[in-house]
Design an enzyme around this catalytic site. Structure first.
Site, PDB file in Angstrom:
ATOM      1  N   PHE A 150       0.810  -1.232   0.000  1.00 18.37           N
ATOM      2  CA  PHE A 150       0.000   0.000   0.000  1.00 18.37           C
ATOM      3  C   PHE A 150       0.840   1.279   0.000  1.00 18.37           C
ATOM      4  CE2 PHE A 150       0.809  -0.191   4.579  1.00 18.37           C
ATOM      5  CZ  PHE A 150       1.009   1.152   4.869  1.00 18.37           C
ATOM      6  N   LYS A 174      -0.980  -6.450  -9.816  1.00 17.87           N
ATOM      7  CA  LYS A 174      -1.992  -6.639  -8.761  1.00 17.87           C
ATOM      8  C   LYS A 174      -1.708  -5.597  -7.685  1.00 17.87           C
ATOM      9  CE  LYS A 174      -2.822  -8.111  -5.051  1.00 17.87           C
ATOM     10  NZ  LYS A 174      -3.255  -7.239  -3.926  1.00 17.87           N
ATOM     11  N   GLU A 177      -4.953  -3.852  -2.275  1.00 23.81           N
ATOM     12  CA  GLU A 177      -6.402  -3.609  -2.169  1.00 23.81           C
ATOM     13  C   GLU A 177      -6.713  -2.395  -1.286  1.00 23.81           C
ATOM     14  OE1 GLU A 177      -4.594  -5.945  -0.931  1.00 23.81           O
ATOM     15  OE2 GLU A 177      -5.443  -6.922   0.839  1.00 23.81           O
ATOM     16  N   SER A 227       5.082  -7.180   3.320  1.00 23.51           N
ATOM     17  CA  SER A 227       5.618  -7.546   4.635  1.00 23.51           C
ATOM     18  C   SER A 227       6.423  -8.844   4.542  1.00 23.51           C
ATOM     19  CB  SER A 227       4.459  -7.718   5.615  1.00 23.51           C
ATOM     20  OG  SER A 227       3.555  -8.688   5.101  1.00 23.51           O
ATOM     21  N   CYS A 282       9.712   1.415   3.592  1.00 20.63           N
ATOM     22  CA  CYS A 282      10.546   0.256   3.939  1.00 20.63           C
ATOM     23  C   CYS A 282      11.976   0.678   4.220  1.00 20.63           C
ATOM     24  CB  CYS A 282      10.503  -0.775   2.832  1.00 20.63           C
ATOM     25  SG  CYS A 282      11.253  -0.162   1.341  1.00 20.63           S
ATOM     26  N   GLU A 383       9.032  -4.531  12.918  1.00 19.24           N
ATOM     27  CA  GLU A 383       8.833  -3.378  12.036  1.00 19.24           C
ATOM     28  C   GLU A 383       7.559  -2.664  12.500  1.00 19.24           C
ATOM     29  OE1 GLU A 383       7.519  -4.140   7.947  1.00 19.24           O
ATOM     30  OE2 GLU A 383       8.794  -2.484   7.311  1.00 19.24           O
TER      31      GLU A 383
HETATM   32  P1  NAD Z   1       1.297  -6.728   2.913  1.00 18.48           P
HETATM   33  O1  NAD Z   1       2.302  -7.813   2.983  1.00 18.48           O
HETATM   34  O2  NAD Z   1       0.168  -6.755   3.870  1.00 18.48           O
HETATM   35  O3  NAD Z   1       0.616  -6.699   1.446  1.00 18.48           O
HETATM   36  C1  NAD Z   1       1.399  -6.662   0.287  1.00 18.48           C
HETATM   37  C2  NAD Z   1       0.629  -7.367  -0.836  1.00 18.48           C
HETATM   38  O4  NAD Z   1       0.425  -8.727  -0.475  1.00 18.48           O
HETATM   39  C3  NAD Z   1      -0.740  -6.759  -1.119  1.00 18.48           C
HETATM   40  O5  NAD Z   1      -0.913  -6.658  -2.512  1.00 18.48           O
HETATM   41  C4  NAD Z   1      -1.711  -7.750  -0.495  1.00 18.48           C
HETATM   42  O6  NAD Z   1      -2.902  -7.866  -1.228  1.00 18.48           O
HETATM   43  C5  NAD Z   1      -0.954  -9.062  -0.527  1.00 18.48           C
HETATM   44  N1  NAD Z   1      -1.228  -9.911   0.644  1.00 18.48           N
HETATM   45  C6  NAD Z   1      -1.459  -9.492   1.926  1.00 18.48           C
HETATM   46  N2  NAD Z   1      -1.629 -10.555   2.741  1.00 18.48           N
HETATM   47  C7  NAD Z   1      -1.499 -11.666   1.966  1.00 18.48           C
HETATM   48  C8  NAD Z   1      -1.566 -13.065   2.234  1.00 18.48           C
HETATM   49  N3  NAD Z   1      -1.808 -13.544   3.457  1.00 18.48           N
HETATM   50  N4  NAD Z   1      -1.401 -13.918   1.204  1.00 18.48           N
HETATM   51  C9  NAD Z   1      -1.153 -13.462  -0.037  1.00 18.48           C
HETATM   52  N5  NAD Z   1      -1.086 -12.137  -0.353  1.00 18.48           N
HETATM   53  C10 NAD Z   1      -1.253 -11.259   0.638  1.00 18.48           C
HETATM   54  O7  NAD Z   1       2.097  -5.355   2.988  1.00 18.48           O
HETATM   55  P2  NAD Z   1       1.511  -3.872   3.117  1.00 18.48           P
HETATM   56  O8  NAD Z   1       0.990  -3.678   4.497  1.00 18.48           O
HETATM   57  O9  NAD Z   1       0.637  -3.555   1.973  1.00 18.48           O
HETATM   58  O10 NAD Z   1       2.857  -3.017   2.928  1.00 18.48           O
HETATM   59  C11 NAD Z   1       3.740  -2.715   3.966  1.00 18.48           C
HETATM   60  C12 NAD Z   1       4.905  -3.682   4.002  1.00 18.48           C
HETATM   61  O11 NAD Z   1       5.611  -3.655   2.753  1.00 18.48           O
HETATM   62  C13 NAD Z   1       5.934  -3.299   5.053  1.00 18.48           C
HETATM   63  O12 NAD Z   1       6.348  -4.469   5.710  1.00 18.48           O
HETATM   64  C14 NAD Z   1       7.075  -2.703   4.242  1.00 18.48           C
HETATM   65  O13 NAD Z   1       8.344  -2.784   4.840  1.00 18.48           O
HETATM   66  C15 NAD Z   1       7.006  -3.540   3.016  1.00 18.48           C
HETATM   67  N6  NAD Z   1       7.677  -2.867   1.917  1.00 18.48           N
HETATM   68  C16 NAD Z   1       8.901  -3.354   1.560  1.00 18.48           C
HETATM   69  C17 NAD Z   1       9.616  -2.724   0.554  1.00 18.48           C
HETATM   70  C18 NAD Z   1      10.961  -3.226   0.158  1.00 18.48           C
HETATM   71  O14 NAD Z   1      11.498  -2.754  -0.823  1.00 18.48           O
HETATM   72  N7  NAD Z   1      11.545  -4.168   0.873  1.00 18.48           N
HETATM   73  C19 NAD Z   1       9.063  -1.619  -0.094  1.00 18.48           C
HETATM   74  C20 NAD Z   1       7.805  -1.149   0.296  1.00 18.48           C
HETATM   75  C21 NAD Z   1       7.126  -1.800   1.315  1.00 18.48           C
END
Ligand code: NAD
Length: 490
Positions: A150, A174, A177, A227, A282, A383
Site C-alpha cells: 500500500f 496486482k 487492495e 511484509s 521500507c 517493524e
Molecule cells: P502486505 O504484505 O500486507 O501486502 C502486500 C501485498 O500482499 C498486497 O498486494 C496484499 O494484497 C498481498 N497480501 C497481503 N496478505 C497476503 C496473504 N496472506 N497472502 C497473499 N497475499 C497477501 O504489505 P503492506 O501492508 O501492503 O505493505 C507494507 C509492508 O511492505 C511493510 O512491511 C514494508 O516494509 C514492506 N515494503 C517493503 C519494501 C521493500 O522494498 N523491501 C518496499 C515497500 C514496502
C-alpha cells in the site's frame, strides 16, 4: 453511489467475478473513496490467458520498437503527475509532495527500461574452436506479474513492469487492495499508449487473487513487495510451483550517529527519514544508535525537530506528515508504543492521541520518540511501520555494527559521521543490502538494483536496473558451426 473498481484485461475494463468487495477508505478523514473486488481466481485465469496469448506476438516485436511505448509511458506519467499524486495522497495518506516524488521514481525506472536494446545485449565468442562461434541471447520468460504494497501505490509496480514488457514479456499488475484507485487511474491514462491488447493487465483483489497468481501455470515470474511474513509465503509457494520469484519484505532500519556527525544536517535528515510518509517506508529510519557522546548532542535536537513537524491531511499545503493507513494499523502502532514503555523505554515525544481539527476520523499519530529502548522489547525487534523512532546508546562503532548485524532484517543501514575511516568500516561490515553514509533513506536510483538482505528479501535478483532485466529474461547459449568452406568462401 459506490464506485466499484474494474479489472483491466486484454485492453478492456471488465467487472470482477468476485462476489465480495472491500471499501477503500481515505485515511485522513475516513471517507469512502471506492470499492474494490476482494479477488477471484477466475479474474486471474482470464488475465493470464489473455496475457499469454498476447505474449506470442509481443515477443516478436523488436526491442527498439517495444521501447517506443515506454517513451510514451514516461510522458503520460509526467503529464498527469498532479492528478495521479492527488489520488495517491487521498488513498494512502502521504503528502502531495511525497506522492509527486514517488511518481518521479516511477518515471526514472521507465527511463532506464528505455535503454533495453542496450541492456539486452549479450556476449559473443568467435572461433571457440575453428569455425565455431558461441554466444548468449536473452529471451523473455512469458507472462510476469507483480503484487504490490500500500505504501507506494505508484512507484513499486514500476520497479518491475517497464523492464518486463521492454524485455518482451506480457504483464499483470496486482495493486494493494488498500490503494487500488491510483493504479486504476494510471491504467486508464496508459490507454493512450495503444499497447497491443493483453500486454499490460491489472487484476484487483487480496489473498485469493495472489494465490491464483501463484498457482497459474501461465505466469512464469512474480515480483512481490510487502511484509516479510507474506514475502516468505510468496517465495516458498511460488518457487515450489516452479516460478521465478523475487520477494521484498519488511525492515527495521538502523541509523548510527557518531559523535563527530554534522549536527544540523544529521538531525534534519534523520527526522525526515523517520517521519516522512508517516514512517510507512521500507527504508524509514526506525532505530537510532547513538555512539558515545552522540546521545548528549543529538537526542534533544532530534526530539525538537520531530515535535515541530506538522501532521494533517497530505493535500493541505504545509503539512509534513499524513496519517497511517488504517484504524487497525493505528491501534497496532499505539499498542507497540505502550509495550515499549511497559518494558522500560522513556517517552521522549508522544504522538498518540493527537487531534487534527476537522479530521477526527483520520488515522493520525504524531511523531513519537522512545529513548532507552530495551533490546528485548517487541518495539525494538518488530517493524513498526509508523511514525515512531526508537533510540538506543552504545559505547563504540563496533557495538553498533554488532547490534545491526544481529537484526533479522537487512534492508538498509546508515551512518552519520565526518570520519572516512568510520564510514568505510561501516560500509564494509554492516549486514544490510542498502547502505547510506550521511544519507537518511538509502533508496537506490533506478539504474541500481534495490537491494535488501536477510528477511528483507527472498530471491536472487532484485528490482530495478540490470537485475530486473536479468529477472525477466532467460539466457540461451548458442553454439554455431560454420565450416570454413561455408563461412569464408562465397
Ligand atoms: P502486505 O504484505 O500486507 O501486502 C502486500 C501485498 O500482499 C498486497 O498486494 C496484499 O494484497 C498481498 N497480501 C497481503 N496478505 C497476503 C496473504 N496472506 N497472502 C497473499 N497475499 C497477501 O504489505 P503492506 O501492508 O501492503 O505493505 C507494507 C509492508 O511492505 C511493510 O512491511 C514494508 O516494509 C514492506 N515494503 C517493503 C519494501 C521493500 O522494498 N523491501 C518496499 C515497500 C514496502
Amino acid at each position: 453511489m459506490k464506485h466499484i473498481l474494474l479489472n483491466y484485461i486484454n485492453g478492456e475494463w471488465i467487472e470482477s467475478k468476485s462476489s465480495s468487495f472491500l471499501d477503500v477508505i481515505n485515511p485522513s478523514d475516513g471517507s469512502l473513496l471506492s470499492v474494490v473486488p476482494a479477488g477471484s481466481a477466475d479474474d486471474v485465469a482470464l488475465a493470464a490467458e489473455k496475457a499469454h496469448q498476447a505474449y506470442q506476438s509481443w515477443r516478436e516485436i523488436p526491442a527498439t520498437q517495444r521501447v517506443q511505448y515506454l517513451f510514451k509511458m514516461k510522458l503520460v506519467l509526467e503529464k498527469n503527475a498532479e492528478e495521479i499524486a492527488t489520488i495517491c495522497t487521498k488513498e494512502c495518506g502521504k503528502t502531495f509532495l511525497e506522492s509527486k516524488a514517488e511518481i518521479l521514481r516511477a518515471v526514472e525506472n521507465i527511463e532506464v527500461a528505455c535503454g533495453i536494446p542496450k541492456l539486452l545485449q549479450s556476449e559473443f565468442s568467435e572461433d571457440i574452436t575453428k569455425g565455431i562461434d558461441e554466444f548468449v541471447i536473452r529471451q523473455p520468460l512469458g507472462t510476469g506479474a507483480c503484487i504490490t504494497p500500500f505504501n507506494f501505490p505508484v512507484m513499486i509496480a514500476f520497479w518491475f513492469m517497464p523492464y518486463a514488457i521492454a524485455c518482451g514479456n506480457t504483464y499483470i499488475v496486482k495493486p494493494s487492495e488498500k490503494v487500488p484507485g491510483t493504479m486504476t487511474r494510471i491504467f486508464e491514462l496508459l490507454e493512450e499508449l495503444n499497447l497491443p491488447p493483453g500486454v499490460l493487465n491489472m487484476v484487483h483483489g487480496g489473498k485469493e487473487t495472489v494465490d491464483a497468481i501463484l498457482q497459474n501455470p501461465k505466469i512464469s515470474a512474480i515480483s512481490f513487495v510487502g511484509s516479510t511474513r507474506v514475502a516468505k509465503y510468496i517465495y516458498q509457494t511460488g518457487v515450489s510451483n516452479g516460478k521465478r520469484i523475487q520477494a521484498q519484505g519488511g525492515a527495521k532500519n538502523p541509523v548510527v550517529v557518531m559523535p563527530d556527525a554534522d549536527p544540523d544536517t544529521t538531525v534534519k535528515i534523520i527526522t525526515d527519514s523517520a517521519f516522512g510518509c508517516a514512517g510507512q517506508r521500507c527504508l524509514a529510519a526506525s532505530l537510532v544508535i547513538m555512539v558515545g557522546e552522540a546521545g548528549k548532542t543529538f537526542t534533544e535536537k532530534i526530539v525538537a525537530a520531530a515535535g515541530a513537524k506538522k501532521t494533517g491531511d497530505g493535500l493541505v499545503e504545509g503539512v509534513e506528515m499524513g496519517p497511517v493507513i488504517t484504524r487497525e494499523s493505528m491501534a497496532r502502532i499505539n499498542g507497540l508504543i505502550q509495550g515499549g514503555l511497559d518494558d522500560g523505554a522513556h517517552l521522549l515525544l508522544d504522538g498518540r492521541n493527537i487531534k487534527v481539527p476537522g479530521l477526527e476520523s483520520g488515522n493520525f499519530i504524531g511523531p513519537t520518540i522512545l529513548g532507552n529502548v530495551s533490546q528485548e522489547s517487541e518495539i525494538y525487534n518488530t517493524e513498526v511501520f509508523g511514525p515512531v523512532l526508537c533510540i538506543v546508546n552504545t559505547e563504540t562503532l563496533d557495538d553498533s555494527i554488532e547490534l545491526i548485524n544481529r537484526s533479522r532484517f537487512g534492508n538498509s543501514a546508515c551512518i552519520f559521521t565526518r570520519s572516512g575511516a568510520a564510514a568505510r568500516k561501516f560500509r564494509h561490515d554492516a549486514l544490510a543490502g542498502n547502505v547510506g553514509i550521511n544519507i537518511g533513506i538509502a533508496a537506490p536510483m533506478a539504474f541500481f538494483p534495490f537491494s535488501g538482505w536477510k528477511e528483507s528479501f527472498f530471491g536472487d535478483l532484485h528490482g530495478q536496473s540490470n537485475h530486473a532485466v536479468e529477472f525477466y529474461t532467460q539466457t540461451k547459449v548458442v553454439i554455431e558451426r560454420w565450416h570454413d568452406e561455408w563461412s569464408r568462401k562465397f
